[in-house]
Structure formats: C-alpha cells, structure tokens
Design an enzyme around this catalytic site. Structure first.
Site, PDB file in Angstrom:
ATOM      1  N   HIS B  81       0.829  -1.204   0.000  1.00  0.00           N
ATOM      2  CA  HIS B  81       0.000   0.000   0.000  1.00  0.00           C
ATOM      3  C   HIS B  81       0.865   1.256   0.000  1.00  0.00           C
ATOM      4  CE1 HIS B  81      -3.242   2.713   0.722  1.00  0.00           C
ATOM      5  NE2 HIS B  81      -3.091   2.833   2.034  1.00  0.00           N
ATOM      6  N   HIS B 209       1.934   4.534   8.273  1.00  0.00           N
ATOM      7  CA  HIS B 209       1.971   3.882   6.964  1.00  0.00           C
ATOM      8  C   HIS B 209       3.419   3.675   6.510  1.00  0.00           C
ATOM      9  CE1 HIS B 209      -2.289   5.132   6.746  1.00  0.00           C
ATOM     10  NE2 HIS B 209      -2.411   4.171   5.835  1.00  0.00           N
TER      11      HIS B 209
END
Lengths: 390, 258, 416
Positions: B81, B209
């Site tokens: 991602h 992230h």
C-alpha cells in the site's frame, strides 16, 4: 385564352342520396357501395355498364378509388379519385364530362361517401393536411370551427355583417330542411334559437356549424342520347369553372377563387346571375355562402349581408338557396358534402325534387368550396345546370 | 494435543467461555472514507447496485454489483500500500502467508486521552505506561490503539476542519518503537487510517503507513468494539480477500476473547 | 402578479392524466421547434429570392428554390382576426377551457394563426414569439406590441412555461458552488420551496451555512452516485417535485493522455452520466405522472451541461466526454418524458467561475448569471439555454459548422 369546348352532349342523371346517419359503424366502402347501387337503380343500369368511376372520400384509408374497383367489382377504362372535399362535386362533373365527351368512357359513376365513427372526426382533424397539423390544429384544436371563426370575425368587422345576417341563412335552410325527408335536422329553428345558441368559437355558434355524419351521394354522367334512350330526366352542363389556391396574397380570406372565373362561367352559360332559378352553395359555415353570393355575381363584395337582408332564401322565396337544407341542416357526410347540393340541383332542374321543388326551376347554380389546408379554403368551383326532359 | 486445543476451543465458544467479538463496521454507502486533496485520485465509496430482485431482471434471485476501494470501510493494509513497502517480498494480500491473519492482540487504551483531545498522540510514553500495567508487548502481536473513535458518527468521524481532519494516531517515535523494540505484526486503529488525522505534518508524513509497511508490517483501520477486548490475551482473526496484487482489502475482523 | 398562488391539491381528487396539445409536425416545421427551444422567432427565408414564408415548406412558394434558411425574423404584425375556441376537438384544450386564437399579419409578409395574449384586441399591433407548447412543439404567440408583457401574465399562456413561481424545486447538489445562487434566484422568482440535496454529510460543505440561512430552502441528503440514496429521496419528494435542477457535477481537468487512467473518468461518469440516469429513473416516473395538474404539477427537468458536450475541449477532454454522454441521455429523456409533457431544459455553460477553471482566462460563468439564465429559461419555457459569452460564442460557431468547430477545438488545442 384559347377557345374552350362546351360540355354539349353530356348530361347528369340519376341523382341518389343515401340517407345520412349521425354515427355509423359501417365503413366508407359501405356508404359508397350504397350510393353507387342507388344511382344505378335509379338509372336502371347494371354495374357492368359503368366503365368510368370517380370517387371522393375522407375515410377510405388506406384505400383510394383504385381499391374500390376490386372491392366493388368494377371493371373500368376510366378512373379518378378526387380528394377536394367540398369542391369534389364540381370537379367530378368537369372530369367525367370531358371523359364521356372524348369517348374515354360511356357511363361514369360519380360517388362521394364517408362514414362517421364515434371518434373519426377528431382524428380526421388532427391529420387533415400538413399545414393544418403544422400550423392550425395546435392552436386550440378547434379544426374548421376555429378557421372559419377567424374568417367570420374578420368578415363581420370588415363588411358589417351581423350574426342576424348569418342566422337568416341558417334559419331559411332549416325551413327548407323541413320539406326534405332525408335531412338530419328537422326541428324548426328560429332566429332567436340561432342567436341564443352556445358559442363554439366566437363568433361561430352552434347553428353555424355543420354536424359531421355518415352518408353517400352519387349520380351518373353519360351522353345525352343515352339518357334519352334510357328515358331518364337529365341535366345539361351549361358552364363549369374551378380554381385552386386563388388570391394567395390576400392576408386573410374574404373571397374565393370564383371571383377569378365568374365571368367565364356566365359566358359559357350565356346567362348571368339573373338567369339562375335556384342556388346551391357550399355551406359548411354561412359566411362562405355569403361569399359565394358575392363572388358569383349576385352582389358586390361586401354587399352579401345586405343581399341576404333583401332576399327570402327559402324554397318559396325570391332567392331559393340550399333547398334540401344543405349541410347546415342535412349534415356533413365528409366528402359527400361536396355533392349534397349537386344531387339536389340535378333534382331541381329535372323537376324531381318533390317536397323541396322550386316551382319552374330550370337553371341551377351549384358551387363548391373545399379544403381548409391551412387558413383558407383552397379549392373552388361552380357549375350551371340546365334541366331537360326527354 | 492440538486436537484437544481445538476441541476445548469449540467447547469454550459453545459455552461462552470464549467470546467472539466482531470488530467490523457495516459496509454502508454513507460510511466515511479517507479524503485526499481533490486533485488526487480518491478512495471509492461503497456502492451497491441491484442486479435483480426476484423480478424481470432475474426471477428467482436477488444480487448486487459492488463498487469499493481496497481501503473502503473496515480494511486491511498490506505493505504494498505504501511506497516504503513496495519492493518487499510477499507484500500484497494474495501473497501474505495466511498464518499472519490470526494471532495474539494487544490493546492500548487511549480512550481517555482521545476523549479529551481530538489530536491525541500515541507516544512511547503511552506505550510504556501500558506495558507497566499490562506487561511487555510480546513479539509478533497485533497492536490495536483503542480510542472509542468508532462511536463517532457523520462529520464527527473524519472531523474535517479547514486545516484537514483531526483524529488521534501514533507519533513516528511510537511506531518506530513498536517495530524496532517490539517487532509487532501489525497496528490497528478505530479511525479512518492508521495515522493521525494530522499525520501529514509528521516527519516522515504518515509515519504509521511509512514505517509499518516499510518494515513489512500490516495495518487495520476503521475497527470498532475495541472496548470489548482485554489489554492482552485475545486472538485476532483478520483475513483479507485474496486479491491479485491487492494492497489491502475490506474484511471482517473478529477477536476471540477469553 | 396577475396569477394568484394555486390552492393546494384536493387529496380526494384523482390526479389528472397527462394530456398533450396536438404534437404532429412535418419535418420542415421542426425547424420552427428548434428555434422555439431557444426562444427565437425564426421563419424560412428563401436564399435565392428572399421570400419569407409560413407555414414551413420544402420549397420556396415564390421561386421553388429549395435553399431555405431559418432566420430570425421581424416579429411585428397586427391582429387580423380573433376567436375564442370554446369547444375543442382535443382533450388537452377541452381541459383548459376557452382558448384565444387569432390570425396575425406579419410585417414580414405571411399571415399566421397563433395563440393570442389576453391583451391583444383586433387590429392591435403585436409582436410574435415562438415557444414550445407542452407537446414540446413550436407554437407562435402574439403578445402586445410594447414589452414588458410576458407569458406569465396570461393564465392561458402561462401553461407553455415552466416558471418557478409557486413551484417546489429540487436542486440536486448542495455542494456545488452554484447551489446558493440557484436557490436564491428560484426563491426570488417565487418558488414555493426549494429542496437542496447534499451528498456526504460526513464532510463539511462550504455552501451549507448559506443555504441553511435562506427562507424556503431545506437541505436533504442526496448522493447521485448512490442509487439507494436517490431512491430514498425520490420516495420522499418525487411526488411533489415540480422542477428538478440537476447541478451535480464531478470534474477534473485533463484529457486522455494527461489523465493516464480511468479513475476520474469513472467518477465523472458516475456523477455526470449515471447520476443523471439514477435521478431520471427515480424521479422521472413520479414527475411524468403529475404533469397535468395545472399549478400543482411537474413542469420541467433542468440539466446543467458543459457546452463542450457538443464538441470536445481537450483541456477538459474526459469531463467533456462525460457531458457528451449526459447530453445524449437528455435526448433520451426528452423522448421518454415527451408523452407526459415534462420539459427537459439543458442549460449549457462554458467554463464556470470556480476552482477547477482557475487557470483559464475570463470570461467565465458566475453562479448568479447561471441562475438567471436558468430562471429565465424556465419562465420562457425553453429547452436549450446557452449561458454566458463562451457558450454563446461556441454555439454560434458550432451552428455555422460543427466540423470546423471540432477542428478549431482539437487541432488548435482548444481553449488553451
């Protein structure tokens, strides 16, 4: 103009009117068949002796006169279909007479007939003509009532006609209809009734309008010697005119094509308005009858109202007019409306009109007017008939 | 032995000694998704179009076509991602070993702090306080940040202001600590992302992230019902859909709670 | 205000079935309807001899030339004759009672049968306008010669319009920057109420406060990309939506190569094309079912379209393509709604004055100007409105030659 041929030697015989009804579940084919059978019976002819045929009808779709030949078992050498509405009768005479004169046909049956289903008049209006559906019917959906209301409104304000003047025409015709067994409307009509009727499209009120109905009219065209041999009373054609799309530059219709050809008509007949014993006008609305009085020389343009005031238009009057009651009292059976005055005119000059007979009528003027294509009637015609007995 | 364990588990589930807690929000067209500046591509909202409903389009059956992003609703983030994880092996949902999808879970309760401060930060100090009370976070565990944010509805969920969304999340230091010192398996939150609403302003931006996926760790977000989990001792079940090269997946997340 | 506000519908009375005035027209006469869609009074002019003719023909009535051009024509004339049709052969006019019709002689030549405004007596000087009736076909209407007379002064002629007065109107997208100006203009034009749809209420909307402050305006959830949301609002409002104005829009700059993917294009299609379809499927049937109730009836559907729906602007190429699809759908809607007489009005705009058009030089369409165009178009009963200088200029060029316009737009880099 080159010299024109007369209609000498050709005659009209065996006028027949199939009694009208308000609504019919039958087809136009049925009404035309009835009228054809009626005229043949009146002449004592078999249909195999008919070699020319001329038809007019609004409700024959998808057929034309062609389809009728097979439908009715007619083998012909001359055929015509005349889609000219109220002018169909005059035009049929002119076409058929020339065919017989030239030897293209021996016996021409001229027939007009229409049916009237419950909703057929409305549907006819919606698709009457391209200009009508493009530029007239969308405006209130009034059909001819609206168109003639405009012409009548303008005529009244321009020439001083009153509702009483139109009422006098209608009342006289109703009086005449009381003597015509087949007329649909036989309830006496007074001027007060006329003036008090409800407005349909101002200034057109109920009794200015014809009643759509079903019916048929027919007659035969043949050589005079044949009519004599058959022992039939006949009418000669003293003169005949037709005109289409006259006076196109008039901003609104105050006159018809008759005014272009009226002198020609009387020249052919070697007479004048004073020589006419009985007149049958196309009377879908009284204003049009008034215009015919003017344009066919009985009075000057604009003097129609005064002419009506000065004359008695009934059978026994000094100007017998639409003696069978016309369409206003007899009903408008579609294209047969272009014939109703014609069969009556033949009867008048052959002294066979019975209850509506004008005493001593020898010469009749019959005029036709047809097809409000957009804002005015486009087809006009007139014929002078002279009676003779074999 | 393992047969006995599973038999015991079955019995415990049946008796209620072990409870199954659903940590998943309903997929709903109105459930918020992450919002990026409009010139960027956006996360597709959940949409459902009826294909037939026992009618002329299909007389005996009803079914729908779905539209959604890999990151719509309660969802799983794979290392692929994020740019930091793009070159790792087995970094997409179809390649992640299945064992990862079930494992121990630790819940750090930040609900009081988040109630007081929309921008509450999970810091190493908060982790230290948790461990002081509940013991050290074991290796290869899921760590969930409880904020009770999942009880928020509508606009309060994204809490979007003129300067962007405001919601709690971890600091870069906290995430580094969890990865470097505790070697966690993954990190999960009740908010729309594993990062704080204002996470773009850390260095690096979106540290959860960036660091998690760079280290081959996983993310879970839009979780709910974390208040029903103990600080330690529960087992998390979180298998994403097996999507070829998928960077994440909506999923049903559940926990076995003793 | 000569027309009083309508009474509420008696709930015990059956909702009238939609009826239309006569709708058959020849192909030539459709040229008149094309002009009427934009409110222009145009007649056929012979290119060879200059004759102005009416009704429309396939050849010049004077010289038989087939080179006939639709040109804006002097609308002055005078009333030659008038009537009031009290008994009509059509159900539509019967339902509407007495109807004034006249014959007008135009200064330009022809005489025309037309609808008459109530203040046009015989011989009066008049000006003709060309408008669409409820069948969506051209009709000519005589108004008193001196403006400011308009259709909404006359109860009979008002039926030709889609005027917002006393209407309940749904604006689909409260997030669109044009929503407050639209709502304000509709309220000013007399709308009974304005409902404004708002998608994704979980996000702030910069327009919300302004809309909430307006009297007669209420905000309701509506997301045109969500079938369920559209159906839910249609269930709630479909039966009382008189005018629907679809201002929902998704746009991003860029053409095929600048984009490199279909993500934004998919969203553009979801909102601009499929959103319109969802609205039409959810609201269309209910609106079509109640077009015949006079004042209490559905009258119009408004779409705001990019003028580049007609010919692509490469700088916004994918967006334009979605609007081309939407425009095609509006043609389908016109056919589907025609039977009910529900008008579909397309308001075409060039670049609008908002963030997505920042890089473009003026002129741009301000929200207020767009709102005025839409209200004006509804009051005039139009079908096509070109709002602002860019759209006007574009349509002029496009009409002159669509192929050249395409080349101007593409070969020369469009608007850039």
């Amino acid at each position: 103009m080159s010299r024109r041929f007369t209609y000498e030697g050709v005659v009209l015989v065996a006028p027949y009117s199939e009694p009208y009804v308000r609504y019919s579940h039958q087809s136009a084919h049925w009404w035309i068949a009835r009228a054809l059978r009626g005229t043949l019976a009146a002449a004592g002819l078999n249909k195999d002796e008919v070699d020319g045929f001329c038809a007019s009808s609004f409700s024959l779709m998808p057929d034309t006169a062609v389809g009728l030949t097979q439908h009715l078992g007619l083998c012909l050498r001359w055929l015509d279909h005349i889609p000219m509405g109220g002018a169909s009768g005059v035009v049929a005479i002119r076409r058929a007479a020339r065919a017989v004169q030239a030897g293209d046909a021996n016996v021409v049956a001229c027939v007009a007939g229409d049916t009237n289903h419950i909703d057929s008049f409305r549907r006819l209006l919606g698709g009457f003509s391209r200009f009508a559906s493009d530029a007239a019917f969308p405006y209130g959906g009034g059909g001819p009532n609206m168109s003639f209301a405009l012409l009548t409104d303008h005529y009244m304000r321009t020439f001083g006609a009153t509702r009483e003047d139109f009422g006098k025409i209608c009342v006289a015709q109703r009086n005449n209809a009381l003597h015509a067994p087949a007329a649909l409307m036989k309830k006496p009509l007074s001027l007060e009734d006329y003036l008090g009727a409800r407005m349909i499209a101002d200034p057109i009120a109920l009794f200015d309008c014809v009643m759509p109905c079903a019916g048929g009219e027919a007659f035969l065209v043949m050589r005079e010697d044949r009519a004599i041999a058959l022992g039939l009373p006949f009418a000669r054609i003293a003169g005949a005119i037709e005109r289409h799309n006259a006076h196109a530059s008039d901003p609104i219709q105050t006159r018809g094509g008759w005014s272009m050809d009226v002198d020609d008509l009387y020249d052919q007949a070697q007479t004048g308005p004073e020589g006419i014993d009985v007149m049958q006008t196309y009377d879908d609305y009284p204003v049009i009858s008034m215009m015919q009085f003017e344009d066919l020389g009985f009075c000057a343009k604009g003097e129609g109202p005064e002419f009506v005031r000065r004359h008695d238009l009934t059978i026994g009057g000094d100007f017998p007019h639409n003696t069978s009651g016309g369409q206003l009292s007899g009903g408008q059976a579609g294209a047969a409306g272009g014939y109703i005055g014609l069969t009556e005119a033949i009867r008048q000059v052959t002294d066979t009109a019975e209850g509506t007979q004008v005493a001593g009528a020898r010469r009749a003027l019959f005029s036709g007017f047809g097809m409000i294509n957009y804002d005015r009637g486009l087809c006009t015609g007139a014929v002078i008939l002279e009676g003779a007995r074999p | 032995m393992s047969t006995t364990t599973l038999e015991n588990l079955a019995g415990d589930l049946a008796s209620g000694t072990v409870r199954l807690v659903d940590l998943t929000h309903t997929l709903d067209p109105d459930f918020p998704v992450i919002i990026l500046p409009p010139e960027f591509g956006q996360c597709a909202r959940f949409r459902m179009e009826e294909v037939s409903a026992y009618d002329h389009r299909g007389p005996a059956w009803k079914w729908h076509n779905l539209t959604l992003n890999e990151h719509t609703g309660t969802h799983f983030d794979a290392p692929a991602h994020w740019v930091s994880g793009r070159d790792l092996p087995n970094n997409t949902v179809d390649e992640i070993p299945a064992e990862v999808f079930i494992g121990p879970v630790v819940v750090i309760d930040c609900s009081a702090g988040a109630a007081a401060d929309d921008d509450f930060e999970l810091t190493p100090a908060v982790i230290a306080a948790h461990e002081a009370k509940h013991g050290e976070i074991p290796p290869d565990a899921w760590v969930l940040m409880r904020t009770d944010w999942s009880t928020r509805r509508g606009a309060a969920y994204l809490n979007m202001q003129e300067d962007g969304p405001h919601s709690p999340g971890p600091t870069p230091e906290a995430i580094r600590f969890l990865i470097d010192q505790r070697n966690i398996r993954g990190f999960g939150t009740e908010t729309v992302g594993t990062d704080a609403g204002q996470g773009a302003h850390y260095t690096p931006p979106y540290p959860a992230h960036f660091y998690l996926h760079g280290a081959g760790k996983y993310g879970l977000q839009c979780l709910c019902n974390l208040d029903q989990l103990p600080p330690t001792g529960a087992i998390l079940i979180a298998p994403p859909l097996k999507i070829r090269n998928g960077t994440g997946s909506p999923l049903r997340v559940m926990a076995l709670v003793p | 205000m000569s027309v009083p506000p309508p009474p509420k519908k008696n709930p015990l009375e059956r909702t009238r079935a939609p009826q239309l005035p006569p709708q058959t027209r020849s192909r030539a006469a459709l040229g008149l309807s094309v002009a009427a869609a934009e409110g222009r009074f145009a007649l056929q002019h012979c290119a060879e001899c200059g004759t102005v003719q009416y009704p429309p023909r396939d050849a010049c009535v004077s010289c038989l030339s087939h080179d006939l051009r639709w040109r804006d024509t002097d609308p002055k004339g005078k009333v030659l004759a008038q009537t009031t049709v009290r008994i009509s052969a059509t159900v539509y006019f019967r339902e509407r009672g007495d109807w004034r019709v006249g014959m007008v002689q135009l200064d330009a030549g022809p005489s025309v049968v037309c609808h008459l405004h109530k203040d046009t007596p015989p011989d009066a000087p008049v000006r003709l306008i060309n408008r669409l009736d409820r069948a969506g076909q051209s009709v000519l209407i005589a108004l008193p010669h001196d403006s400011p007379y308009s259709l909404k002064d006359d109860p009979q002629l008002q039926t030709m319009t889609s005027a917002p007065r006393h209407r309940r109107i749904l604006i689909t997208d409260g997030r669109n920057p044009n929503a407050p100006a639209l709502a304000r203009a509709l309220i000013k034009a007399g709308a009974a109420s304005v409902f404004v749809g708002e998608a994704e209420t979980w996000l702030p909307s910069p327009q919300r406060a302004a809309l909430e402050d307006m009297d007669g305006v209420s905000l309701l959830p509506l997301d045109v990309t969500d079938t369920r949301s559209v159906k839910t609002l249609a269930a709630e409002l479909g039966g009382k939506t008189d005018i629907l104005i679809n201002n929902a829009r998704f746009m991003r700059p860029g053409g095929v190569l600048a984009r490199g993917d279909t993500t934004f294009a998919a969203q553009e299609m979801e909102v601009n094309y499929l959103g319109l379809m969802r609205l039409a499927q959810a609201f269309g049937p209910a609106m079509c079912g109640r077009t015949a109730g006079g004042d209490n009836s559905a009258v119009a559907w408004v779409n705001i379209l990019s003028v580049y729906a007609l010919s692509n602007d490469p700088a916004y190429g994918c967006y334009a393509a979605s609007h081309a699809a939407a425009r095609s759908l509006t043609q389908n809607m016109r056919a589907d709604f025609a039977g009910a007489g529900l008008r579909v009005m397309n308001a075409y705009v060039g670049p609008t004055d908002d963030a997505w058009h920042d890089p473009l030089p003026p002129p741009k369409v301000a929200a207020g100007a767009l709102a005025r165009s839409i209200v004006g178009g509804l009051e005039d009963g139009l079908e096509d409105v070109f709002c602002g200088d860019v759209a006007q200029d574009f349509i002029t060029r496009y009409r002159e030659n669509p192929d050249i316009t395409e080349r101007e737009m593409t070969a020369l880099g469009g608007n850039q």
